[in-house]
Motif scaffolding. Structure first.
Motif, PDB file in Angstrom:
ATOM      1  N   ARG A 172       0.835  -1.187   0.000  1.00 64.50           N
ATOM      2  CA  ARG A 172       0.000   0.000   0.000  1.00 64.50           C
ATOM      3  C   ARG A 172       0.876   1.244   0.000  1.00 64.50           C
ATOM      4  O   ARG A 172       2.014   1.239   0.512  1.00 64.50           O
ATOM      5  CB  ARG A 172      -0.935   0.025   1.217  1.00 64.50           C
ATOM      6  CG  ARG A 172      -0.263   0.401   2.519  1.00 64.50           C
ATOM      7  CD  ARG A 172      -1.271   0.825   3.593  1.00 64.50           C
ATOM      8  NE  ARG A 172      -0.594   1.212   4.810  1.00 64.50           N
ATOM      9  CZ  ARG A 172      -0.445   0.429   5.885  1.00 64.50           C
ATOM     10  NH1 ARG A 172      -0.943  -0.808   5.871  1.00 64.50           N
ATOM     11  NH2 ARG A 172       0.180   0.876   6.950  1.00 64.50           N
ATOM     12  N   TYR A 177      -3.000   4.238  -3.023  1.00 61.47           N
ATOM     13  CA  TYR A 177      -3.344   2.934  -3.598  1.00 61.47           C
ATOM     14  C   TYR A 177      -2.890   1.820  -2.666  1.00 61.47           C
ATOM     15  O   TYR A 177      -1.881   1.956  -1.964  1.00 61.47           O
ATOM     16  CB  TYR A 177      -2.676   2.763  -4.963  1.00 61.47           C
ATOM     17  CG  TYR A 177      -2.920   1.404  -5.593  1.00 61.47           C
ATOM     18  CD1 TYR A 177      -4.135   1.110  -6.193  1.00 61.47           C
ATOM     19  CD2 TYR A 177      -1.921   0.430  -5.572  1.00 61.47           C
ATOM     20  CE1 TYR A 177      -4.360  -0.136  -6.764  1.00 61.47           C
ATOM     21  CE2 TYR A 177      -2.143  -0.817  -6.145  1.00 61.47           C
ATOM     22  CZ  TYR A 177      -3.365  -1.105  -6.740  1.00 61.47           C
ATOM     23  OH  TYR A 177      -3.584  -2.337  -7.285  1.00 61.47           O
ATOM     24  N   THR A 179      -3.109  -2.844  -2.436  1.00 61.00           N
ATOM     25  CA  THR A 179      -3.587  -4.111  -2.985  1.00 61.00           C
ATOM     26  C   THR A 179      -3.224  -5.228  -2.033  1.00 61.00           C
ATOM     27  O   THR A 179      -2.188  -5.171  -1.345  1.00 61.00           O
ATOM     28  CB  THR A 179      -2.989  -4.386  -4.379  1.00 61.00           C
ATOM     29  OG1 THR A 179      -3.490  -5.642  -4.856  1.00 61.00           O
ATOM     30  CG2 THR A 179      -1.467  -4.444  -4.325  1.00 61.00           C
ATOM     31  N   SER A 188      -8.154  -4.410  -4.102  1.00 58.24           N
ATOM     32  CA  SER A 188      -7.335  -3.213  -4.240  1.00 58.24           C
ATOM     33  C   SER A 188      -8.157  -2.005  -3.833  1.00 58.24           C
ATOM     34  O   SER A 188      -9.397  -2.040  -3.826  1.00 58.24           O
ATOM     35  CB  SER A 188      -6.851  -3.049  -5.695  1.00 58.24           C
ATOM     36  OG  SER A 188      -6.157  -4.198  -6.144  1.00 58.24           O
ATOM     37  N   TYR A 196     -11.727   1.486  -4.514  1.00 59.18           N
ATOM     38  CA  TYR A 196     -11.262   0.127  -4.305  1.00 59.18           C
ATOM     39  C   TYR A 196     -11.794  -0.786  -5.389  1.00 59.18           C
ATOM     40  O   TYR A 196     -12.770  -0.464  -6.082  1.00 59.18           O
ATOM     41  CB  TYR A 196     -11.717  -0.390  -2.937  1.00 59.18           C
ATOM     42  CG  TYR A 196     -13.210  -0.584  -2.823  1.00 59.18           C
ATOM     43  CD1 TYR A 196     -13.797  -1.804  -3.143  1.00 59.18           C
ATOM     44  CD2 TYR A 196     -14.032   0.459  -2.403  1.00 59.18           C
ATOM     45  CE1 TYR A 196     -15.169  -1.976  -3.051  1.00 59.18           C
ATOM     46  CE2 TYR A 196     -15.403   0.295  -2.307  1.00 59.18           C
ATOM     47  CZ  TYR A 196     -15.971  -0.929  -2.632  1.00 59.18           C
ATOM     48  OH  TYR A 196     -17.320  -1.100  -2.549  1.00 59.18           O
TER      49      TYR A 196
END
Length: 752
Positions: A172, A177, A179, A188, A196
């Protein structure tokens, strides 16, 4: 030289320092009677300034304590276990501690030890995170942990993180962002989880919080947002719904649906077999189910219709019709009417009537004056009373007099007056009463009054004179006479006297008991010289002299007794008890000790007295073989009279050990003795250190405050000192030396 040596030792110990909970040979801790290394005669008693007895030293009690195993300068420094290879050190406790045994160390806020190091609260290190399990963290710059099955790394937490484990991995960069790939799928997110997307097993989804979210599974697809949301089932007929806030809500499952119009405060549910819809917060409703129909508009009307009836209820008119031909209608409070297949009724505030199917009146009423019932042979009712008859049944009532009566062929005739008098004639007999004068029922052979009464009791007839509390009872072969509720009583059966009494002079029953004011006997007791003196019989033995004592032995041999009302004693099996309330209580009993051996048991004797005193003596014994006596293994005795006196004794005959201690007025005076095969120790104290006496295997030592010591040994050694060498006299027969000091100056040295 000895003076300089002791002074040097004193300085060295002060520079070394420590504390421990197990001091030996100092007046600070309770273990004074432990074995010492040096002779008692060499001690220095300047307590509380200084107390020394090899190997322990106390200075400015309780600030400094020194011994080979520990030393302390409170609260600066302490060391435990000096004689071991792994001592424990404290410096300005609790700030610094060094435990070499457990390998735990600290100088707050730094902690370190076997496999860990912490600079609280920022830096943490444990184990071997680079080559095995462990963690390393300099918060919030980095946090690295290794569990063996994977690792995780955080940089500038919570901005960046990387996960690499056997069950999931991902990374992260917060809040942009992130995942995460798990065994069950991948997900994600973007913008600190605001955006997400994920995919796992049979489910996918994506969203942008707070704008929308969606998911799709094998069973449904869904979309969620603030203005509109829905969840649609994949399978036909399964439950689905949609919602448009604040406009409407819908849900459907097969042919059943529900709805809601939120601004209109309306809702409903509809199915093939039923409908139920509400409008305007429930003021309007329309519903139907099979043969049921209902609708209303409040407060104007309510209409219901079922297979059995239908009705309308409104403010001016109420009406209900039933399929069986009955019903009613009303306009309250002016009119009420009802009907059936054989009659009808009409009621108004002034007049009411009932008509039969042929048009004739069954009854009528001019409210509130008179009532006529034409269904009966004769009937009328007014405010003062009335009368009616129907076939052979006749009734009448006089309301102001609370009186009335009835008569019919089955139950006869009954008349009552104000509830206080009445009379009844029936096929079973007649009865009458005038309360509280009498009650009479000749058919039941019963008559009761204040002067005379007779009634059946079982198979006999009893006659009483209530004012005299006396009477008699007679039967075929039975006769009983009694006066004053049985103060005098005579009973006979079959012409023979079976029972007689004249209390308080005598009471007698054939083959059961005979009591008089002076003598009596029964199944279980007899007495002489009035019931104050007596004895037990009938399987029990004993006697009593009230209130002096009572003694009883039952058929099993158990003993129970009382004396002077407050005293008691008993014996049952191996247990004995006796006591006098407020004075003493004694109990003696035995109990087995299977965990110590099948042949061992415990015998206890407990005495409690004057509420504050007790004497408990417990013995552990082994049963003797054959005719041999029991063998005493162990004895424990405790005695006290709080707060005056306390005494404890412990004897172990298997180990040839004896310990005894006692105290007077709590800490005013106490003593302790210990005896074993090679040890005979005695200690006595007054106010702890004002006078302190010890004797070990014949050698005695005495300390007297302030700073006086007296020693006397079995070999002839003698020593007396005051404030160490302010005055000292010492005589040692083994060396032949005699020493005397005054004002710390040697004034005499002889012998040697």
């Amino acid at each position: 030289m000895k003076v300089r040596g002791l002074g040097c030792l004193f300085c060295v110990l002060i520079l070394a320092g420590c504390s421990t909970p197990s001091m030996k040979g100092t007046p600070f801790y309770t273990g004074e009677y432990e074995v010492r290394e040096g002779p008692a005669a060499d001690r220095v008693n300047l307590w509380p300034i200084l107390y020394y007895r090899d190997p322990a030293l106390s200075v400015l009690w309780p600030i400094m304590e020194f011994s080979p195993d520990h030393l302390a300068i409170r609260p600066v420094y302490s060391v435990y276990g000096r004689e071991s290879a792994t001592p424990v050190y404290n410096v300005v406790w609790p700030i610094a501690r060094f435990d070499t045994k457990k390998q735990d160390y600290r100088v707050f806020p730094i902690y370190w030890g076997d496999g860990y190091f912490t600079a609280f609260p920022l830096y943490w290190h444990k184990g071997h995170p680079l080559s095995g399990k462990g963690c390393d963290s300099l918060f919030p710059l980095w946090i690295y942990s290794n569990s063996g099955s994977g690792s995780s790394m955080h940089i500038f937490w919570p901005l960046y993180a990387r996960f690499n484990h056997s069950y999931h991995h991902g990374w992260r960069l917060w809040p942009i962002y992130g995942t995460n790939d798990r065994l069950d799928g991948e997900n994600s997110w973007w913008l600190s989880s605001l955006a997400y997307a994920y995919e796992r097993d049979n489910e996918t989804g994506h969203g942008l919080i707070p704008l929308y979210g969606s998911k799709s599974t094998a069973t449904c697809s869904a979309f969620y947002s603030i203005p509109y949301s829905r969840e649609i089932a994949s399978e036909a007929g399964a439950k689905s719904w949609d919602l448009a806030l604040p406009i409407w809500y819908r849900a459907w499952e097969g042919t059943t649906n529900a709805w809601g119009a939120i601004p209109l405060l309306s809702w409903g549910r509809n199915a093939p077999t039923m409908k139920d819809n509400w409008y305007a917060a429930g003021l309007v409703r329309s519903a139907s189910a099979e043969s049921v129909l209902t609708h209303h508009v409040l407060p104007f009307y309510v209409f219901t219709k079922t297979a059995e009836r239908d009705g309308i209820y409104s403010l001016p008119w109420w009406s209900e019709h039933r399929t069986d031909g009955t019903g009613w209608n009303a306009s309250f409070p002016f009119y009420y009417g009802s009907w059936s297949t054989n009659s009808s009724v009409a009621v108004t505030p002034l007049y009411a009537q009932k008509k039969l199917v042929d048009g004739s009146k069954a009854w009528s009423c001019y409210i509130p004056f008179v009532y006529f019932d034409r269904t009966k042979d004769a009937h009328f009712m007014t405010l003062l009373g009335g009368a009616w008859c129907d076939g052979d049944e006749h009734r009448w009532i006089a309301l102001p007099l609370l009186s009335g009566g009835k008569a019919d062929a089955e139950s006869g005739k009954t008349v009552w007056v104000a509830g206080l008098a009445g009379r009844k004639w029936s096929p079973d007999g007649r009865s009458s009463y005038v309360f509280p004068l009498y009650y009479s029922a000749p058919g039941e052979n019963r008559f009761e009054s204040l002067l005379y009464a007779t009634r059946p009791v079982g198979e006999n007839q009893q006659t009483e004179i209530p004012v005299l509390l006396s009477g008699w009872r007679v039967g075929d072969d039975y006769a009983l006479n009694f006066v004053l509720l049985g103060m005098w009583l005579s009973e006979s059966r079959g012409g023979e006297k079976t029972k007689s009494q004249l209390i308080p002079f005598y009471a007698w029953e054939r083959d059961t008991y005979f009591y008089t004011a002076l003598y009596g006997h029964g199944d279980r007791m007899k007495y002489y010289l009035t019931p104050v003196v007596g004895s037990y019989s009938g399987g029990e033995s004993g006697n009593w002299v009230w209130p002096v004592y009572r003694h009883r032995i039952d058929a099993k041999g158990n003993i129970d007794g009382r004396y002077l009302l407050l005293g008691s004693y008993s014996k049952s099996g191996t247990e004995k008890r006796n006591g006098f309330w407020g004075i003493y209580r004694f109990r003696e009993w035995e109990q087995p000790l299977p965990w110590k051996g099948a042949d061992q048991f415990e015998k206890k004797r407990h005495l409690d007295y004057l509420l504050l005193g007790k004497s408990h003596d417990d013995h552990v014994l082994a049963k003797g073989e054959g005719e041999c006596p029991d063998v005493l293994k162990r004895r424990k005795k405790k005695e006290r009279l709080f707060p005056l006196w306390r005494h404890e004794l412990l004897e172990d005959f298997e180990e040839s050990k004896r310990e005894e201690s006692s105290a007077w007025l709590l800490a005013l005076s106490d003593s302790r003795t210990e005896k074993q095969t090679d040890r005979d120790y005695t200690r006595r104290r007054i106010l702890w250190r004002l006078w302190h006496y010890e004797k070990l295997n014949g050698d005695s030592s005495v300390d007297v405050f302030p700073g006086i010591t007296i020693d006397s040994y079995v070999n002839g050694y003698r020593k007396v000192s005051v404030l160490w060498r302010l005055f000292r006299y010492e005589k040692d027969p083994e060396t032949g030396k005699t020493k005397a000091d005054f004002l710390f100056i040697p004034v005499s040295r002889k012998g040697g």
